[in-house]
Design a protein around this motif. Structure first.
Motif, mmCIF file in Angstrom:
data_model
loop_
_atom_site.group_PDB
_atom_site.id
_atom_site.type_symbol
_atom_site.label_atom_id
_atom_site.label_comp_id
_atom_site.label_asym_id
_atom_site.label_seq_id
_atom_site.Cartn_x
_atom_site.Cartn_y
_atom_site.Cartn_z
ATOM 1 N N LYS A 142 0.833 -1.207 0.000
ATOM 2 C CA LYS A 142 0.000 0.000 0.000
ATOM 3 C C LYS A 142 0.871 1.262 0.000
ATOM 4 O O LYS A 142 0.543 2.243 -0.673
ATOM 5 C CB LYS A 142 -0.935 -0.010 1.214
ATOM 6 C CG LYS A 142 -2.030 -1.064 1.137
ATOM 7 C CD LYS A 142 -2.953 -0.961 2.342
ATOM 8 C CE LYS A 142 -4.077 -1.985 2.246
ATOM 9 N NZ LYS A 142 -5.007 -1.909 3.411
ATOM 10 N N ARG A 145 2.392 1.731 -3.541
ATOM 11 C CA ARG A 145 1.410 2.187 -4.520
ATOM 12 C C ARG A 145 1.071 3.659 -4.308
ATOM 13 O O ARG A 145 1.033 4.443 -5.265
ATOM 14 C CB ARG A 145 0.162 1.301 -4.431
ATOM 15 C CG ARG A 145 -0.694 1.291 -5.669
ATOM 16 C CD ARG A 145 -1.675 0.109 -5.682
ATOM 17 N NE ARG A 145 -2.394 -0.016 -4.426
ATOM 18 C CZ ARG A 145 -2.254 -1.050 -3.593
ATOM 19 N NH1 ARG A 145 -1.395 -2.017 -3.855
ATOM 20 N NH2 ARG A 145 -2.950 -1.123 -2.478
ATOM 21 N N ASN A 149 1.999 6.955 -6.689
ATOM 22 C CA ASN A 149 0.883 7.781 -7.159
ATOM 23 C C ASN A 149 1.110 9.247 -6.789
ATOM 24 O O ASN A 149 0.855 10.154 -7.597
ATOM 25 C CB ASN A 149 -0.427 7.273 -6.562
ATOM 26 C CG ASN A 149 -1.631 8.000 -7.133
ATOM 27 O OD1 ASN A 149 -1.709 8.258 -8.334
ATOM 28 N ND2 ASN A 149 -2.593 8.338 -6.280
ATOM 29 N N THR A 206 2.030 -3.923 -11.118
ATOM 30 C CA THR A 206 1.970 -3.372 -9.755
ATOM 31 C C THR A 206 0.654 -2.739 -9.350
ATOM 32 O O THR A 206 0.591 -2.193 -8.269
ATOM 33 C CB THR A 206 3.065 -2.294 -9.600
ATOM 34 O OG1 THR A 206 2.910 -1.325 -10.621
ATOM 35 C CG2 THR A 206 4.436 -2.902 -9.668
ATOM 36 N N PRO A 207 -0.449 -2.743 -10.152
ATOM 37 C CA PRO A 207 -1.645 -2.053 -9.685
ATOM 38 C C PRO A 207 -2.246 -2.669 -8.442
ATOM 39 O O PRO A 207 -2.851 -1.993 -7.655
ATOM 40 C CB PRO A 207 -2.624 -2.144 -10.854
ATOM 41 C CG PRO A 207 -1.877 -2.687 -12.007
ATOM 42 C CD PRO A 207 -0.602 -3.251 -11.494
ATOM 43 N N SER A 209 -2.084 -5.519 -4.976
ATOM 44 C CA SER A 209 -1.143 -5.796 -3.898
ATOM 45 C C SER A 209 -0.351 -7.074 -4.136
ATOM 46 O O SER A 209 0.526 -7.409 -3.373
ATOM 47 C CB SER A 209 -1.882 -5.891 -2.557
ATOM 48 O OG SER A 209 -2.870 -6.901 -2.618
#
Length: 217
Positions: A142, A145, A149, A206-207, A209
């Motif tokens: 998390k 990611r 972003n 990687t989008p 988990s």
């Protein structure tokens, strides 16, 4: 004959008194009228040179410097956090590069701000502080990611701001700083896009988990 002498002496006396009565007033009027004229000339010349040496940056140039300083500090702090909490080598390495590159850009910005007599902010701003707070509460996939972003959105905004300043800025020194730092920011944006897009990397997508646990062992 005596009467004529009396009249003539009286006329002479009157003429002398009139002559002596008129002459003393004129020199006093000349001295008083000349004295005040020399005083205001000296008073008006002193304040003008002190204000002419001030710098005059536009409000847009000052805002660019302030925003760039806050975002630069945020990139360093977030990069330090990524190098510590990131579970992917790619995220860790990208965070370390953010610390190195943005520290260098921040030092250049400090020199520019000193030259332009602009006081830089010492905090990262409300928006960056919220992002730092969110990331500090995460870990693992998390964190990876959300950090990528944040870097993607942040560098898209930074590249636009630096391009705009380099093209439309008014101060030549501020424009030169933006143009010099722009290629580094563009390179960061390309790199973070490659990390975010699964097609540009050789590792697993990687989008979700799932990809990060597979790369850690």
């Amino acid at each position: 004959m005596s009467k004529f002498k009396i009249y003539s002496t009286g006329i002479v006396a009157i003429a002398l008194s009139l002559a002596t009565g008129c002459t003393p007033t004129t020199p006093h009027d000349q001295t008083t009228s000349e004295a005040p004229s020399a005083v205001p000339v000296q008073a008006t010349e002193s304040p003008s040179p002190t204000t002419s040496g001030q710098n005059n940056l536009s409000s847009l140039d000052k805002k660019f410097i302030t925003d760039a300083a806050q975002d630069g500090l945020a990139e360093v702090q977030l990069g330090q956090l990524a190098s510590q909490r990131g579970t992917s080598d790619v995220v860790k390495q990208f965070g370390q590069r953010m610390v190195q590159d943005h520290t260098q850009v921040n030092n250049q910005l400090k020199q520019l701000a000193t030259q332009k007599s602009v006081t830089l902010p010492t905090t990262i701003g409300r928006t960056n502080q919220q992002a730092l707070r969110r990331l500090s509460a995460l870990s693992g996939a998390k964190f990876n990611r959300l950090y990528i972003n944040e870097m993607l959105q942040g560098h898209e905004k930074d590249v636009f701001a630096f391009q705009n300043e380099a093209q439309k800025g008014q101060d030549p020194d501020v424009k030169a700083f933006a143009a010099q730092a722009l290629p580094t920011l563009q390179e960061h944006l390309q790199q973070v896009r490659a990390i975010a897009n699964p097609g540009s990397s050789t590792s697993t997508p990687t989008p979700t988990s799932t990809p990060t646990p597979t790369s850690t062992p």
